[in-house]
Design a protein around this motif. Sequence first.
Motif, PDB file in Angstrom:
ATOM      1  N   SER A   1      39.831 -19.606 -61.297  1.00  0.00           N
ATOM      2  CA  SER A   1      40.214 -18.346 -61.333  1.00  0.00           C
ATOM      3  C   SER A   1      40.562 -17.521 -60.199  1.00  0.00           C
ATOM      4  CB  SER A   1      39.042 -17.498 -62.139  1.00  0.00           C
ATOM      5  OG  SER A   1      38.154 -18.288 -63.363  1.00  0.00           O
ATOM      6  N   GLY A   2      39.858 -18.006 -59.129  1.00  0.00           N
ATOM      7  CA  GLY A   2      40.073 -17.150 -57.751  1.00  0.00           C
ATOM      8  C   GLY A   2      39.544 -17.925 -56.688  1.00  0.00           C
ATOM      9  N   ILE A   3      40.155 -17.697 -55.525  1.00  0.00           N
ATOM     10  CA  ILE A   3      39.800 -18.692 -54.128  1.00  0.00           C
ATOM     11  C   ILE A   3      39.337 -17.410 -53.199  1.00  0.00           C
ATOM     12  CG2 ILE A   3      40.844 -19.800 -52.424  1.00  0.00           C
ATOM     13  CD1 ILE A   3      42.745 -20.934 -54.698  1.00  0.00           C
ATOM     14  N   ALA A   4      37.980 -17.587 -52.908  1.00  0.00           N
ATOM     15  CA  ALA A   4      37.478 -16.562 -51.961  1.00  0.00           C
ATOM     16  C   ALA A   4      37.110 -17.369 -50.579  1.00  0.00           C
ATOM     17  CB  ALA A   4      36.059 -16.277 -52.652  1.00  0.00           C
ATOM     18  N   ALA A   5      37.418 -16.388 -49.505  1.00  0.00           N
ATOM     19  CA  ALA A   5      37.050 -17.261 -48.405  1.00  0.00           C
ATOM     20  C   ALA A   5      36.482 -15.999 -47.342  1.00  0.00           C
ATOM     21  CB  ALA A   5      38.599 -17.449 -47.505  1.00  0.00           C
ATOM     22  N   ALA A   6      35.579 -16.242 -46.675  1.00  0.00           N
ATOM     23  CA  ALA A   6      34.819 -15.470 -45.680  1.00  0.00           C
ATOM     24  C   ALA A   6      35.775 -14.806 -44.834  1.00  0.00           C
ATOM     25  CB  ALA A   6      33.497 -16.126 -44.961  1.00  0.00           C
ATOM     26  N   SER A   7      35.965 -13.655 -44.674  1.00  0.00           N
ATOM     27  CA  SER A   7      37.056 -13.070 -43.666  1.00  0.00           C
ATOM     28  C   SER A   7      36.548 -12.201 -42.702  1.00  0.00           C
ATOM     29  CB  SER A   7      38.008 -12.248 -44.567  1.00  0.00           C
ATOM     30  OG  SER A   7      38.620 -12.882 -45.582  1.00  0.00           O
ATOM     31  N   GLY A   8      35.188 -12.211 -42.614  1.00  0.00           N
ATOM     32  CA  GLY A   8      34.418 -11.585 -41.318  1.00  0.00           C
ATOM     33  C   GLY A   8      33.207 -11.027 -42.096  1.00  0.00           C
ATOM     34  N   PRO A   9      32.259 -10.508 -40.908  1.00  0.00           N
ATOM     35  CA  PRO A   9      32.467 -10.510 -39.697  1.00  0.00           C
ATOM     36  C   PRO A   9      31.998 -12.003 -39.231  1.00  0.00           C
ATOM     37  CG  PRO A   9      30.373  -9.470 -40.330  1.00  0.00           C
ATOM     38  CD  PRO A   9      31.155  -9.745 -41.636  1.00  0.00           C
ATOM     39  N   GLY A  10      32.385 -12.327 -37.896  1.00  0.00           N
ATOM     40  CA  GLY A  10      32.074 -13.487 -37.335  1.00  0.00           C
ATOM     41  C   GLY A  10      33.290 -14.091 -36.530  1.00  0.00           C
ATOM     42  N   LEU A  11      32.976 -15.264 -35.882  1.00  0.00           N
ATOM     43  CA  LEU A  11      34.199 -15.687 -34.749  1.00  0.00           C
ATOM     44  C   LEU A  11      35.340 -16.024 -35.472  1.00  0.00           C
ATOM     45  CD1 LEU A  11      31.416 -18.530 -33.420  1.00  0.00           C
ATOM     46  CD2 LEU A  11      31.869 -16.233 -32.809  1.00  0.00           C
ATOM     47  N   ILE A  12      36.256 -15.087 -34.624  1.00  0.00           N
ATOM     48  CA  ILE A  12      37.471 -14.984 -35.228  1.00  0.00           C
ATOM     49  C   ILE A  12      38.247 -16.233 -35.262  1.00  0.00           C
ATOM     50  CG2 ILE A  12      38.666 -14.671 -32.838  1.00  0.00           C
ATOM     51  CD1 ILE A  12      39.900 -12.550 -35.387  1.00  0.00           C
ATOM     52  N   GLY A  13      38.147 -17.439 -34.450  1.00  0.00           N
ATOM     53  CA  GLY A  13      39.000 -18.353 -34.541  1.00  0.00           C
ATOM     54  C   GLY A  13      38.568 -19.127 -36.057  1.00  0.00           C
ATOM     55  N   GLY A  14      37.322 -19.399 -36.468  1.00  0.00           N
ATOM     56  CA  GLY A  14      36.925 -20.079 -37.456  1.00  0.00           C
ATOM     57  C   GLY A  14      37.315 -19.131 -38.754  1.00  0.00           C
ATOM     58  N   LEU A  15      37.160 -17.797 -38.587  1.00  0.00           N
ATOM     59  CA  LEU A  15      37.575 -17.071 -39.838  1.00  0.00           C
ATOM     60  C   LEU A  15      39.034 -17.252 -40.030  1.00  0.00           C
ATOM     61  CD1 LEU A  15      35.752 -13.601 -38.891  1.00  0.00           C
ATOM     62  CD2 LEU A  15      35.154 -15.143 -40.703  1.00  0.00           C
ATOM     63  N   ILE A  16      39.888 -17.379 -39.188  1.00  0.00           N
ATOM     64  CA  ILE A  16      41.367 -17.718 -39.411  1.00  0.00           C
ATOM     65  C   ILE A  16      41.473 -19.108 -40.006  1.00  0.00           C
ATOM     66  CG2 ILE A  16      43.234 -18.257 -38.070  1.00  0.00           C
ATOM     67  CD1 ILE A  16      42.672 -15.881 -36.049  1.00  0.00           C
ATOM     68  N   VAL A  17      40.879 -19.964 -39.703  1.00  0.00           N
ATOM     69  CA  VAL A  17      40.723 -21.357 -40.288  1.00  0.00           C
ATOM     70  C   VAL A  17      40.375 -20.964 -41.709  1.00  0.00           C
ATOM     71  CG1 VAL A  17      40.240 -23.607 -40.426  1.00  0.00           C
ATOM     72  CG2 VAL A  17      40.407 -22.430 -38.172  1.00  0.00           C
TER      73      VAL A  17
END
Length: 367
Positions: free
Chosen positions: A89-105
Motif C-alpha cells: 500500500s505504501g513505501i516508508a523510509a527513515a528520512s531523518g534525523p540521522g547520518l545524512i549519507g545513510g539517510l540519502i541511501v
Amino acid sequence: MTPHPDFARESLLVLGIETSCDETAAAVVERDPKGSGRILSNVVLSQFDKHAIYGGVVPEIAARAHTECLDQMIRAALDEAQIGLGELSGIAAASGPGLIGGLIVGATTGKALALATGKPFLAINHLEAHALTVGLTDGVRPPYLMLLVSGGHTQLLFVEDVGHYRRLATTIDDALGEAFDKTAKLLGLPMPGGPAVEQAALRGDPGRFNLPRPMAGREDPHFSFAGLKTAVRHAAARVAPLSDQDVADLCASFQAAVCDSVTDRVALAMRLVSPLLADARSRPFVVAGGVAANKALRTALVGVAEDFGFSFHAPPLELCTDNGAMIAWAGAERLALGLVDSLDSPVKPRWPLDPNAVRAAGAGVKA
Ligand code: KG4
Ligand code: ZN
C-alpha cells in the motif's frame, strides 16, 4: 485528526526502510482498519564489525555499507513476508534525523521504488517511529507520556496523537546511549557500549563508587549525562590499573546513577502530564529507543510508573533498537491518515519532533 477516507478503511501493507545510523533494515507490516498491527517480516543487518576498530560509527563507511546491502535486505523482507512490490500500500523510509549519507541511501531507494510502482511514499521521522512502536507491539494509542532514550536523543515527550508531539524535556549535553557508549569506551569494553556496560554491571557492586545523580531534584525535567561520564573517568583513574572487578563495579555504579537520575526526571514529568491525561481512559507511560533495551532501567521505570499510577509499556528488546518494522508502522499510521509525502521531500539530519519546543537552558547543539 480525521482519517483519510481511502486509506483508513483498508488493511495496509507497508514496506519500511531504516538506514539512519549503522543498521541496515527492512520490514513489512500490516495495519488493519481498526489500527492493529502485525509484523510480516523484519530483517536487520548491523554494521558493528565495520566500525568497531574505529571505536564509533564512521558516517562514510555506514553510507557505503547501506548501499552495498539495502537492495538485498528489501528483497529478503518482501520474500519473508511473501509479498510482491505490487501488493504494497505504501513505501516508508527513515528520512531523518540521522547520518545524512545513510539517510540519502534509504530515502532515495524508497522513492525509486515508490516511483517505479506508483505507490505512496512516506518520509518517516526516525524518532516518531520509535515513539509509535508500542502501537504495533502493545496496541497502545496516544495520548501517552513517552521516554525516548537512544544513541542520539534523550527526551520526554507527550504524544498527543500521530504527528503531534510536545517535548517536555531533553538532554542538555550527552544522550543517554552516548553516555553508555562513552563509558564503555573509557573502560575498554567493546561496541555497542550499552549492552557491554549492562553485561559487566551484572557482576558489579552498584554501591562501590559514589557517582552523581545529574539533575535530580531540579524543577525542569531535563537530563544531563556529561558530568556523570566524567565522574566515571575520575573514579576509574583513581583505581587504575583496572581489574575486571573494578570495571564491573564502575559499570554497576554508573548504571545505578543513570537509573536514579532518569527515574527522578520521569517522576517529575509524570506529575507535569497528569493534568493532560485527566480525561484519558488510561495513563500509559511508554519507553522506547535503544537504551530501553536495558533491563535495569526498565525495572526502575516499572517502579516509578507503579508509584504514579501509570501503566508501563515498552517494545520487546529487539524492537527497541533500530529496525525496519518501526519505520513501516509509522508509515502505516501516517498513511491511514492520508499523510503522504512527495518524491522531492528532503532528508533531514536534524528533525525535531516538536518544532515549537523551547531550547533548554545550557543545552548544546543536539537538544
Ligand atoms: O535507538 P538506537 O538503536 O539507535 C539510535 O537511534 O541512536 O539506540 C542505540 C543506543 C546505543 O547508544 C546503544 O549503546 C544503546 O542504544 N543501547 C543500550 C542497550 N542496548 C542498546 N544501552 C544500554 N543498555 C542496553 N542494553
Ligand atoms: Zn533509533
